[in-house]
Design an enzyme around this catalytic site. Structure first.
Site, PDB file in Angstrom:
ATOM      1  N   ASP A   1      -9.022  -6.160  -4.593  1.00  0.00           N
ATOM      2  CA  ASP A   1      -8.596  -4.877  -4.034  1.00  0.00           C
ATOM      3  C   ASP A   1      -9.148  -3.760  -4.915  1.00  0.00           C
ATOM      4  O   ASP A   1      -8.668  -3.552  -6.023  1.00  0.00           O
ATOM      5  CB  ASP A   1      -7.065  -4.834  -3.997  1.00  0.00           C
ATOM      6  CG  ASP A   1      -6.519  -3.554  -3.368  1.00  0.00           C
ATOM      7  OD1 ASP A   1      -7.313  -2.629  -3.089  1.00  0.00           O
ATOM      8  OD2 ASP A   1      -5.297  -3.489  -3.157  1.00  0.00           O
TER       9      ASP A   1
ATOM     10  N   SER B   1       0.840  -1.194   0.000  1.00  0.00           N
ATOM     11  CA  SER B   1       0.000   0.000   0.000  1.00  0.00           C
ATOM     12  C   SER B   1       0.884   1.256   0.000  1.00  0.00           C
ATOM     13  O   SER B   1       1.757   1.393  -0.854  1.00  0.00           O
ATOM     14  CB  SER B   1      -0.940  -0.054   1.213  1.00  0.00           C
ATOM     15  OG  SER B   1      -1.938   0.925   1.130  1.00  0.00           O
TER      16      SER B   1
ATOM     17  N   HIS C   1      -8.193  -4.939  -0.235  1.00  0.00           N
ATOM     18  CA  HIS C   1      -6.883  -4.323  -0.028  1.00  0.00           C
ATOM     19  C   HIS C   1      -6.159  -4.931   1.177  1.00  0.00           C
ATOM     20  O   HIS C   1      -4.938  -5.092   1.162  1.00  0.00           O
ATOM     21  CB  HIS C   1      -7.086  -2.817   0.173  1.00  0.00           C
ATOM     22  CG  HIS C   1      -5.815  -2.038   0.239  1.00  0.00           C
ATOM     23  ND1 HIS C   1      -4.930  -1.992  -0.814  1.00  0.00           N
ATOM     24  CD2 HIS C   1      -5.264  -1.262   1.214  1.00  0.00           C
ATOM     25  CE1 HIS C   1      -3.894  -1.221  -0.489  1.00  0.00           C
ATOM     26  NE2 HIS C   1      -4.084  -0.777   0.735  1.00  0.00           N
TER      27      HIS C   1
END
Lengths: 385, 385
Positions: A316, A151, A349
């Site tokens: 995601d 991320s 995610h």
């Protein structure tokens, strides 16, 4: 596989001011970090793990016998784990502006003698990377075996490959993106507005008022959490399950998903700093290395030298696989060596933090290959990135 | 095509209390509504248009020469428009609990002599349909040619087909769903929490304090707005466009998308009632007609008698085409006559309000066929649904 056990954070003070992308600078500052494993003789087995929004330097291990103190990527980092601390010297570093130890809004601004609060300068992913590079200098690490993150952590890894091409052999970018979309920015701005308009925010100087903008932080976290999970996973876990079996016909909790999100929001608001939340979401929004190259990501990555591992997760929708495709394509355009895994995982995610075996195996075998290159510390001739 | 011109709302008072699904009841209440076109001799050309979250009875036409007073579905309803007021008698009715005229939280609770505020009872889609049926009774409409709506309005149309199978010949359900997903509910709850925790909400009695929970409403609307637009459309319209050309390194407005959302939020907070927002999102969350049939939508729709038109939009991630598929399948399982159009449109959920020609043509030709059935007022033998 066992955890690395009890670990302890360290800290390092940097007296030399850090110039920032904004034009401002941070005077003296402290970085808090942890290390796991042993740095080998030629300092070639170091891996830097960069953290995402609400995490810290505490990547692996625990601070006590209490499992509640376990690091955020303990399933990834440790003895015998995908990033094996029997082989690698792993560094987790807390970013500037954080609320977990490194210099941030809660600390004293030497220029005023008061807490920074809202006056802590806006820092960028690139600023973080510059500060991390200074830490690497001090630790005697000229070149990392890998810089790695998921991320926002993946953005830092990517920025390393651009800013310091010779200082990392491998760049591991998981569930990340070369820039946020309008929708990503929109969600961040709603979260920021919730905090900024909370009367307890007091223009960022809430410390002096002895309060925290709990309601704003709570809404920000609830909203963020929705974007970390997939629609399907949320449906599977919570669906329309009612907490008490029937509608309450009020504005309390009806659905389990409400109970879950409010709990997450409440918990977050007790330990996370509102100014840090604002700063970190801005760093997310601002990250766009191709901006200085007319939006051309291929050109942006032209001078990178690392080999790359990218991983994305099918569900995601925050940083979708398409965002990873863009990075892979730009790297391939530059004839970089790229390994790409798109993991069919239901968890959205958040999958990058979870124990998906296919995902873990990809990272494990990648780091096993990296270790063959550095061969326990002696770089093989010709294997240099 | 011209607008229907200047229109005026009407209102009707109902003295008989309305029993609600919650077990509570609303004592005397007023419904505000508008009508367009002329009811034919046998009262067979009436179409009820149900509204969604932030709309009202003001479906078409204007209140003055000011185009800013145009109804919310003026592109759909009017002379020569898809729902042609030269042929149909169209009714728009404001729902109970709204802030646009029908009895709602801002009105006086006869039991206390004070404004309802947070004490306005939680109303459901089915409650609204019951209240609408009473209005139809008073207007002398035994059977609608169609009941129609988009989003939450589509839920009302679907509920009509279940609760009053004989009272509508056609049911038009656009961009809707038979129930909200966990993710839908999660977004609604974040919006509600933003309002409920705004200190200016005062437990729903903010009227007495002379304030409105502007910040909460603002966040709720910004968040809602994100879910109405598609990711791609937002990217196309706003992308990462900067308002002033460069990063501001603060928490003001950097990106155009931020400017747009904050503007939408600010505007909304000046005209929409916070208690209404809470009520309407609860009506959305609670809608789940299959709940009483063990979750079996086919069984739920077994006693419907209408013919159906369903429309969905490919980029609608709020109520995705899959939700419409579920309804179509359940209707087909019951041998209902169903027309289904899945419109490849970029605009997300909001597409149902916009001028997509393929979409407009589908509705236009559907209502043309309906009109052949009722043949200007004389029902053809055998054409009855």
């Amino acid at each position: 596989m066992t955890s690395i056990g009890i670990v302890a954070p360290q800290s390092m003070f940097f007296a030399k001011p850090l110039p920032l992308q904004s034009g401002a600078e941070i005077a003296g500052y402290t970085l808090v970090y942890e290390t796991y494993g042993t740095l080998n003789a030629d300092h070639s087995n170091a891996v830097l793990v960069c953290h995402a929004l609400n995490a810290s330097h505490h990547v692996a291990g625990t601070y006590s016998e209490d499992a509640g103190t376990t690091g955020w990527w303990d399933n990834m980092v440790g003895p015998g784990k995908p990033l094996d601390t029997n082989k690698y010297f792993v560094i987790g570093v807390n970013n500037l502006g954080s609320c977990f130890g490194s210099t941030g809004p809660m600390h004293i601004n030497p220029a005023t003698g008061k807490q920074y609060g809202a006056h802590f300068p806006v820092v960028t992913v690139e600023d973080w990377v510059q500060s991390q590079a200074r830490l690497a200098d001090e630790l005697g690490i000229k070149q990392f075996a890998a810089v790695m993150g998921g991320s926002l952590g993946g953005m830092q890894a990517l920025a390393w490959s651009i800013l310091f091409p010779e200082r990392l052999r491998h760049c591991v970018v998981i569930a990340s993106t070369p820039k946020l979309t309008a929708q990503n920015i929109a969600f961040d701005d709603v979260a920021r507005q919730a905090i900024l308009t909370d009367p307890d925010y007091h223009g960022g100087d809430f410390y002096a008022h002895g309060v925290v903008p709990k309601n704003g932080l709570r809404v920000a976290r609830m909203l963020g959490h929705i974007t970390y999970l997939s629609d399907d996973d949320m449906a599977a876990k919570f669906g329309r399950e009612l907490r008490s079996g029937s509608y309450q016909f009020g504005f309390g909790i009806d659905f389990e998903i409400e109970s879950y999100l409010r709990y997450q929001g409440d918990k977050f608001s007790t330990y996370f700093d509102a100014n840090t939340y604002l700063l970190i979401t801005k760093a997310l929004d601002y990250f766009d290395p191709a901006k200085d190259f007319g939006g051309d990501l291929t050109k942006t990555l032209e001078h990178t030298r690392a080999k790359f591992l990218l991983v994305s997760f099918t569900t995601d929708w925050r940083f979708s696989p398409e965002r990873s495709h863009e990075m892979v394509q730009a790297l391939v355009n530059n004839n970089r060596t790229v390994t790409y895994a798109e993991i069919d995982a239901p968890h959205g995610h958040d999958a990058f933090l979870l124990d998906d075996q296919r995902y873990m195996n990809v990272v494990r075998s990648y780091f096993a290959r990296v270790y063959e290159e550095i061969d326990g510390g002696s770089l093989k001739a010709g294997a240099s990135a």
